[in-house]
Design an enzyme around this catalytic site. Structure first.
Site, PDB file in Angstrom:
ATOM      1  N   LYS A   1      -3.140  -6.423  -3.692  1.00 32.64           N
ATOM      2  CA  LYS A   1      -3.535  -7.817  -3.224  1.00 32.64           C
ATOM      3  C   LYS A   1      -3.079  -8.791  -4.115  1.00 32.64           C
ATOM      4  O   LYS A   1      -3.540  -8.950  -5.107  1.00 32.64           O
ATOM      5  CB  LYS A   1      -5.017  -7.626  -2.581  1.00 32.64           C
ATOM      6  CG  LYS A   1      -5.067  -6.586  -1.573  1.00 32.64           C
ATOM      7  CD  LYS A   1      -6.563  -6.570  -1.320  1.00 32.64           C
ATOM      8  CE  LYS A   1      -6.996  -5.409  -0.382  1.00 32.64           C
ATOM      9  NZ  LYS A   1      -8.531  -5.207   0.011  1.00 32.64           N
TER      10      LYS A   1
ATOM     11  N   ARG B   1       0.811  -1.219   0.144  1.00 28.95           N
ATOM     12  CA  ARG B   1      -0.003   0.040   0.015  1.00 28.95           C
ATOM     13  C   ARG B   1       0.683   1.360  -0.127  1.00 28.95           C
ATOM     14  O   ARG B   1       1.880   1.323   0.578  1.00 28.95           O
ATOM     15  CB  ARG B   1      -0.803   0.097   1.423  1.00 28.95           C
ATOM     16  CG  ARG B   1      -2.024  -0.810   1.294  1.00 28.95           C
ATOM     17  CD  ARG B   1      -2.631  -0.399   2.694  1.00 28.95           C
ATOM     18  NE  ARG B   1      -3.510  -1.422   3.115  1.00 28.95           N
ATOM     19  CZ  ARG B   1      -4.466  -1.493   4.065  1.00 28.95           C
ATOM     20  NH1 ARG B   1      -4.191  -0.723   4.714  1.00 28.95           N
ATOM     21  NH2 ARG B   1      -5.185  -2.646   4.245  1.00 28.95           N
TER      22      ARG B   1
ATOM     23  N   ASP C   1     -14.789  -5.662  -0.973  1.00 31.61           N
ATOM     24  CA  ASP C   1     -14.635  -6.887  -0.272  1.00 31.61           C
ATOM     25  C   ASP C   1     -15.080  -6.966   1.110  1.00 31.61           C
ATOM     26  O   ASP C   1     -15.040  -7.675   1.855  1.00 31.61           O
ATOM     27  CB  ASP C   1     -12.804  -7.416  -0.148  1.00 31.61           C
ATOM     28  CG  ASP C   1     -12.115  -6.190   0.380  1.00 31.61           C
ATOM     29  OD1 ASP C   1     -12.459  -5.337   0.813  1.00 31.61           O
ATOM     30  OD2 ASP C   1     -10.729  -6.361   0.219  1.00 31.61           O
ATOM     31  N   ARG C   2     -15.675  -5.780   1.425  1.00 29.74           N
ATOM     32  CA  ARG C   2     -16.302  -5.500   2.875  1.00 29.74           C
ATOM     33  C   ARG C   2     -17.641  -5.031   2.542  1.00 29.74           C
ATOM     34  O   ARG C   2     -18.088  -4.314   1.776  1.00 29.74           O
ATOM     35  CB  ARG C   2     -15.594  -4.533   3.698  1.00 29.74           C
ATOM     36  CG  ARG C   2     -14.081  -4.793   3.938  1.00 29.74           C
ATOM     37  CD  ARG C   2     -13.733  -4.007   5.262  1.00 29.74           C
ATOM     38  NE  ARG C   2     -13.283  -2.631   4.912  1.00 29.74           N
ATOM     39  CZ  ARG C   2     -13.270  -1.575   5.430  1.00 29.74           C
ATOM     40  NH1 ARG C   2     -14.137  -1.418   6.515  1.00 29.74           N
ATOM     41  NH2 ARG C   2     -12.865  -0.342   4.878  1.00 29.74           N
TER      42      ARG C   2
ATOM     43  N   ASP D   1     -12.990  -1.489  -2.898  1.00 31.00           N
ATOM     44  CA  ASP D   1     -12.849  -2.555  -3.669  1.00 31.00           C
ATOM     45  C   ASP D   1     -13.758  -3.738  -3.386  1.00 31.00           C
ATOM     46  O   ASP D   1     -13.512  -4.820  -4.098  1.00 31.00           O
ATOM     47  CB  ASP D   1     -11.289  -3.137  -3.622  1.00 31.00           C
ATOM     48  CG  ASP D   1     -10.983  -3.461  -2.103  1.00 31.00           C
ATOM     49  OD1 ASP D   1     -11.733  -3.181  -1.189  1.00 31.00           O
ATOM     50  OD2 ASP D   1     -10.169  -4.345  -1.802  1.00 31.00           O
TER      51      ASP D   1
ATOM     52  N   HIS E   1     -14.804  -7.751   6.577  1.00 29.02           N
ATOM     53  CA  HIS E   1     -14.678  -8.664   5.607  1.00 29.02           C
ATOM     54  C   HIS E   1     -15.309  -9.985   6.144  1.00 29.02           C
ATOM     55  O   HIS E   1     -15.007 -10.477   7.344  1.00 29.02           O
ATOM     56  CB  HIS E   1     -13.094  -8.834   5.947  1.00 29.02           C
ATOM     57  CG  HIS E   1     -12.420  -7.998   5.260  1.00 29.02           C
ATOM     58  ND1 HIS E   1     -11.957  -7.677   3.825  1.00 29.02           N
ATOM     59  CD2 HIS E   1     -11.825  -6.848   5.797  1.00 29.02           C
ATOM     60  CE1 HIS E   1     -11.067  -6.528   3.902  1.00 29.02           C
ATOM     61  NE2 HIS E   1     -10.965  -6.015   4.923  1.00 29.02           N
TER      62      HIS E   1
ATOM     63  N   SER F   1      -8.476  -0.238  -1.886  1.00 30.20           N
ATOM     64  CA  SER F   1      -9.350  -0.474  -0.964  1.00 30.20           C
ATOM     65  C   SER F   1      -9.989   0.658  -0.356  1.00 30.20           C
ATOM     66  O   SER F   1     -10.764   1.299  -1.256  1.00 30.20           O
ATOM     67  CB  SER F   1      -8.712  -1.220   0.183  1.00 30.20           C
ATOM     68  OG  SER F   1      -9.503  -1.853   1.157  1.00 30.20           O
ATOM     69  N   HIS F   2     -10.137   0.929   0.662  1.00 30.07           N
ATOM     70  CA  HIS F   2     -10.888   2.066   1.384  1.00 30.07           C
ATOM     71  C   HIS F   2     -10.188   3.127   1.947  1.00 30.07           C
ATOM     72  O   HIS F   2     -10.595   4.356   2.289  1.00 30.07           O
ATOM     73  CB  HIS F   2     -11.643   1.587   2.923  1.00 30.07           C
ATOM     74  CG  HIS F   2     -10.601   1.385   3.692  1.00 30.07           C
ATOM     75  ND1 HIS F   2      -9.879  -0.184   3.798  1.00 30.07           N
ATOM     76  CD2 HIS F   2      -9.949   1.917   4.766  1.00 30.07           C
ATOM     77  CE1 HIS F   2      -9.068  -0.139   4.764  1.00 30.07           C
ATOM     78  NE2 HIS F   2      -9.107   0.786   5.433  1.00 30.07           N
TER      79      HIS F   2
ATOM     80  N   ASP G   1     -16.974  -1.376   0.533  1.00 29.62           N
ATOM     81  CA  ASP G   1     -15.803  -0.327   0.455  1.00 29.62           C
ATOM     82  C   ASP G   1     -15.408  -0.446  -0.860  1.00 29.62           C
ATOM     83  O   ASP G   1     -15.899  -0.881  -1.695  1.00 29.62           O
ATOM     84  CB  ASP G   1     -15.071  -0.946   1.547  1.00 29.62           C
ATOM     85  CG  ASP G   1     -14.078  -1.915   1.086  1.00 29.62           C
ATOM     86  OD1 ASP G   1     -14.550  -2.919   0.367  1.00 29.62           O
ATOM     87  OD2 ASP G   1     -13.052  -2.222   1.443  1.00 29.62           O
TER      88      ASP G   1
HETATM   89 ZN   LIG Z   1     -11.510  -3.710   0.915  1.00 26.41          ZN
END
Ligand SMILES: [Zn+2]
Length: 478
Positions: free
Chosen positions: A132, A34, A260-261, A258, A342, A122-123, A256
């Site tokens: 990732k 990141r 995934d949440r 991307d 997640h 991501s967020h 979020d």
């Molecule tokens: Zn995410």
């Protein structure tokens, strides 16, 4: 199908030469990579990461890999540079374009080499980006990639190939086969993608499973013009709450950046923490088969107790993607989840975290109640407890682990201690947690009590011990 445009990144940025640049080591983290774009992570850096990934692939006898990106402004240019580096390093690349992280994980489950990498922030704020990575069905740590960068030899190899693929239909077909909602048209759901990558799939997914869908902010826009795509913060859920109430919807779901949440809003506009909606998911899954359910140290004791009552095996794990996935594998668990939202389904799905899929499974669990109960009614059947959200105290990356070690060694708290990730102390009337964040220079705390007084008592105990043991810290909870 997304076209692939092979642009020379040095041509676009003539002031950046390879000689002037070196790879910033701080971006390589335990779970992922990141950094800020373009200062820390740019087309040069991602080219070097591509070469390191090629070394990793060759070690594992892998000749091809799928790649994608989320909706960030820097995503397309970084993905072009990444593809070019991988191809030049002899890897055959399948570019699946702009997708959610779960769509990339799905592709990495069904392709021959079980390998995929997504470029995603991501967020995080809009100028951030990252990677990732899954190689050979195993997550790859950023630290490992950094160690491989030191092995780069820059030799000329036979170029790999590059192809594009659109996985949307295949993914949607499998989701709709997996999820079975009885009377789906009874459910009116508001979907808030927050202008993140989930906008490219979530509204369609909920239509395909048969629900009535009201969309918020589905247009993918890396400027995030409406609110930040992070459903763990209440301020980002205000539009969703308002829309659920105005439309008399059965529930609201937010994702979020991307995808995934997932965040959940009830029909009465209440935000439900993930450890509570995991109670409903656990009951639904354990009514069909018995097995383990994994959750992180930030989750309520009531979740543990509910899993036991339903003849399941509760397994507490350290916080973080890596740990949860590893613990799911070790216990062949049916479900895993984190307080961050997640959720990993491993009963009739692939065991990766997928926000929209999790949302559909929440509706499936809701539809299993024969009397048409609302999600708010169901949440009210679970034990009432009083808990703080995740609280943070600013420290430094250099001292955060020492502070936790000192706290574990020197505290006089009276309760049952658990040290799998920081210190969690269980009391008769609740529990408290203090740990170091994996991803930022912060301590993370959470407290829960059977009454508000119990919760405050436990919180005060922890904070006064922290002030005594580490008097230099400024205790300012955010
Ligand atoms: Zn995410």
């Amino acid at each position: 199908m997304q076209g692939y445009n092979l642009r020379r990144y040095y041509d676009k940025q003539p002031d950046i030469t390879k000689e002037k640049m070196e790879v910033n080591k701080s971006i390589f983290r335990e779970n992922d990579i990141r950094g800020t774009y373009p200062e820390q992570l740019n087309e040069f850096t991602i080219g070097e990461i591509g070469k390191a990934i090629a070394i990793k692939c060759k070690k594992e006898n892998i000749d091809s890999i799928s790649v994608g990106r989320d909706g960030r402004l820097s995503g397309e240019s970084l993905l072009d540079a990444f593809c070019e580096s991988l191809v030049n390093s002899g890897i055959n690349v399948t570019n699946i374009g702009m997708v959610t992280s779960p769509m990339l994980y799905f592709e990495a489950k069904i392709n021959d080499t079980k390998s995929g990498i997504i470029i995603t922030g991501s967020h995080n704020p809009k100028n951030h980006n990252g990677l990732k990575m899954v190689i050979n069905d195993k997550p790859v740590s950023g630290i490992e990639v950094l160690s491989l960068i030191e092995d780069i030899k820059d030799e000329i190899v036979k170029k790999g190939t590059l192809q594009t693929k659109d996985i949307k239909e295949e993914y949607l077909n499998e989701v709709t086969e997996s999820v079975s909602i009885s009377n789906p048209s009874n459910y009116k759901v508001v979907i808030d993608s927050g202008n993140g990558a989930a906008g490219c799939i979530a509204p369609e997914l909920f239509k395909r499973v048969g629900c009535e869908v009201i969309e918020l902010f589905s247009e993918v826009d890396g400027n995030f013009p409406n609110h930040h795509p992070d459903p763990s913060k209440l301020e980002n859920l205000q539009d969703l709450i308002e829309s659920v109430l105005n439309n008399n919807a059965d529930l609201g779901l937010a994702f979020d950046g991307d995808g995934d949440r997932v965040g959940l809003i009830t029909n009465t506009g209440e935000n439900i923490f993930p450890d509570k909606y995991m109670m409903m998911l656990s009951e639904s899954i354990l009514s069909k088969e018995s097995g383990a359910i994994v959750f992180d140290v930030k989750c309520s004791n009531h979740l543990d107790e509910l899993i036991v009552r339903n003849n399941g095996m509760p397994v507490m794990a350290p916080t973080g993607h890596f740990h949860i996935k590893k613990t799911i594998k070790e216990n062949n668990a049916l479900l895993g989840g984190e307080m961050s939202g997640h959720i990993f389904f491993n009963d009739k799905w692939y065991g990766f975290d997928d926000g929209p899929y999790s949302g559909a499974r929440i509706i499936e669990a809701l539809s299993e109640y024969p009397d048409g109960k609302s999600i708010s009614d169901i949440m009210n059947t679970y034990p009432k407890s009083f808990s703080t959200p995740e609280l943070n105290i600013d420290v430094t990356d250099e001292n955060k682990f020492q502070i936790i070690k000192d706290f574990i060694d020197q505290n006089n708290l009276e309760g049952e201690e658990n040290t799998i990730d920081g210190l969690r102390v269980n009391y008769v009337n609740g529990w408290g947690l203090i740990r170091a964040s994996n991803t930022s220079p912060k301590l993370v705390l959470r407290f829960e009590g059977n009454s508000i007084e119990d919760m405050h008592y436990i919180q005060n105990e922890f904070l006064s011990e922290l002030a005594r043991i580490s008097p230099d810290i400024v205790i300012n909870l955010t």
